[in-house]
Design a protein around this motif. Structure first.
Motif, short mmCIF file in Angstrom:
data_model
loop_
_atom_site.label_atom_id
_atom_site.label_comp_id
_atom_site.label_asym_id
_atom_site.label_seq_id
_atom_site.Cartn_x
_atom_site.Cartn_y
_atom_site.Cartn_z
N VAL A 72 -3.30 4.86 -2.53
CA VAL A 72 -4.05 3.70 -2.04
C VAL A 72 -5.47 3.75 -2.60
CG1 VAL A 72 -4.91 2.50 0.01
CG2 VAL A 72 -2.67 3.62 0.06
N GLU A 207 -4.39 1.49 3.85
CA GLU A 207 -4.72 0.22 3.21
C GLU A 207 -5.85 -0.53 3.91
OE1 GLU A 207 -0.36 0.95 2.21
OE2 GLU A 207 -1.72 1.33 3.87
N ALA A 240 -8.06 -2.16 1.15
CA ALA A 240 -7.94 -1.53 -0.16
C ALA A 240 -7.75 -2.63 -1.20
CB ALA A 240 -6.75 -0.58 -0.18
N TYR A 243 -2.71 -0.39 -5.20
CA TYR A 243 -2.06 0.91 -5.31
C TYR A 243 -2.22 1.45 -6.73
CZ TYR A 243 0.21 -0.39 -0.92
OH TYR A 243 0.45 -0.77 0.37
N THR A 250 1.22 -3.97 -5.56
CA THR A 250 -0.08 -4.48 -5.14
C THR A 250 -0.03 -5.99 -4.92
OG1 THR A 250 -1.31 -2.72 -6.27
CG2 THR A 250 -2.50 -4.76 -5.82
N PHE A 254 -0.71 -7.41 -1.16
CA PHE A 254 -2.08 -7.88 -1.07
C PHE A 254 -2.14 -9.28 -1.69
CE2 PHE A 254 -2.63 -3.26 -1.04
CZ PHE A 254 -3.55 -3.08 -0.01
N PHE A 259 -3.54 -8.40 3.75
CA PHE A 259 -2.61 -7.30 3.55
C PHE A 259 -1.41 -7.51 4.46
CE2 PHE A 259 -1.25 -3.01 5.15
CZ PHE A 259 -0.48 -2.68 4.04
N THR A 261 1.42 -6.08 6.31
CA THR A 261 1.86 -4.77 6.78
C THR A 261 3.37 -4.73 6.95
OG1 THR A 261 1.87 -5.14 9.19
CG2 THR A 261 -0.28 -4.74 8.14
N GLY A 392 3.61 0.04 3.55
CA GLY A 392 2.29 0.62 3.56
C GLY A 392 2.29 2.07 3.93
#
Length: 397
Positions: A72, A207, A240, A243, A250, A254, A259, A261, A392
């Motif tokens: 991360v 993250e 974050a 990755y 990513t 994201f 993000f 989850t 994650g």
């Protein structure tokens, strides 16, 4: 990229120094656990010889529940936004005690918070958690002016409460103890309140640069929402930016400043409540059962310290519900399997009743306090692991 191998007490000073440089624009820090047999594999997966993604101050490397290495990428903004918002929520900058491994985000953020506060950071020596060792290490953090904080996982708090004595006295002296990495059972909340320990349950992950929702309320600048599929999404400066060397993953999780989850949740009385993992639903005989819901029922039963519920392949049912239960050593009454099954039947219905129930002394862990469900399936119940992709790296106080 600057690697910091942790394992000896002096290595924490090295990591804190490296973090200070990274926050000031220095080399990216990659903390690794020298005692972890998989650390070399993690290091190789982070490709230390290749250029680091721009804007990365720290890489948190983990193998997750699937065993697939993942890194991360955290920026200075994400780390400092998280630390500042945490201080604002708890009562201002203070003195910290590091009580969890610093190569995970929950421990690493304790060091970042102490750096931003300009205060020394006391350290619980590495090794198995012992209340007497915690009490000794806490003496340094509890000296001086200003608020005193620490962060730990539910298992550590449970041991402090059960042991009593100097460890519990030290816990009572902190202005706040952030509890993260795993859900805080209602029973443990009650025990902490009765013992006079001020805890703040936190929800977050690598993250989100550690906990970003404290006691159901997002930190300043953080937003949380729950979609129709019950999946939790988070946004804010703590996120974050992806990755390590995983652009596909990513872009998948994201998106648009949010993000996505792997957790399911709901809002109750204006607070976010995490109700389980998206992939924790067990389809048994055509009926969908939430493993987390069964765990909550078991956790509320007298004589149960903790439990882990998983689905096991079955020729007749597709999957069956199986529960590994750790008895509460402090309880005068040992749990009976029939009583536990009856409680689940009453609260969650007949399909949720565990067809297999094993009593164990402890549950296998990965990371600081997070149950290793794959090891429960393979080690306790003796089944081959059916791995699923993980959204994650969930950890963080």
């Amino acid at each position: 990229m600057r690697e910091v191998w942790l394992g000896e007490p002096a290595s924490i000073d090295e990591l804190r120094s490296a973090l200070a440089e990274a926050l000031d624009g220095g080399p990216t820090v990659l903390p690794l656990d020298a005692r972890d047999p998989s650390a070399e594999k993690l290091r190789a997966a982070m490709a230390p010889d290749q250029p680091v993604e721009p804007g990365t101050a720290v890489i948190i490397a983990t193998s997750g529940s699937t065993g697939e290495p993942k890194g991360v990428l955290l920026s200075v903004k994400a780390l400092t936004s998280s630390a500042t918002a945490t201080h604002d929520r708890l009562g201002g900058p203070g003195r910290w005690l590091l009580a969890t491994p610093a190569h995970y985000i929950g421990g690493l953020q304790v060091l970042v918070r102490s750096l931003l506060a300009g205060t020394p950071c006391a350290v619980v020596p590495p090794g198995p958690f012992r209340p007497d060792v915690f009490a000794e290490a806490a003496e340094t953090a509890l000296r001086g002016e200003g608020p005193r904080y620490t962060a730990m996982v539910p298992t550590q708090l449970t041991r402090l409460i059960e042991a009593g004595g100097a460890g519990l006295d030290a816990a009572r002296a902190f202005d706040a103890i952030v509890i993260g990495a795993a859900a805080t059972p209602p029973k443990l909340r009650e025990q902490a309140a009765e013992a006079g320990v001020r805890i703040v349950p936190a929800y977050g992950m690598s993250e989100t640069a550690s906990g970003c929702v404290y006691d159901g309320v997002p930190l300043d600048g953080v937003r949380a929402e729950v979609g129709e599929d019950e999946r939790i999404r988070l946004s804010g400066p703590v996120l974050a930016h992806g990755y390590r060397l995983r652009p596909g993953l990513t872009s998948e999780v994201f998106t648009g400043g949010w993000f996505r989850t792997g957790d399911r949740g709901r809002f109750r009385d204006g607070k976010l409540e995490v109700i389980g993992r998206v992939d924790d639903v067990i389809n048994t005989g055509g009926v969908k059962v939430s493993a987390a819901a069964v765990e909550r029922v078991l956790a509320g039963c007298e004589g149960v310290r903790e439990s882990c519920v998983v689905g096991l392949p079955d020729a007749e049912w597709g999957h069956i519900v199986a529960a590994a239960v750790v008895p509460d050593a402090a309880s005068a009454t040992a749990p009976a399997a029939d009583r536990l099954r009856a409680a689940v039947r009453e609260a969650a219905g007949p399909a949720a009743v565990p067809k297999r129930l094993e009593f164990v002394a402890s549950l296998p862990l990965r990371g600081p306090g997070k149950i290793d469900r794959a090891s429960v399936v393979s080690g306790i119940f003796g089944h081959a692991i059916d791995t699923k992709p993980e959204d994650g790296v969930h950890s963080g106080a």
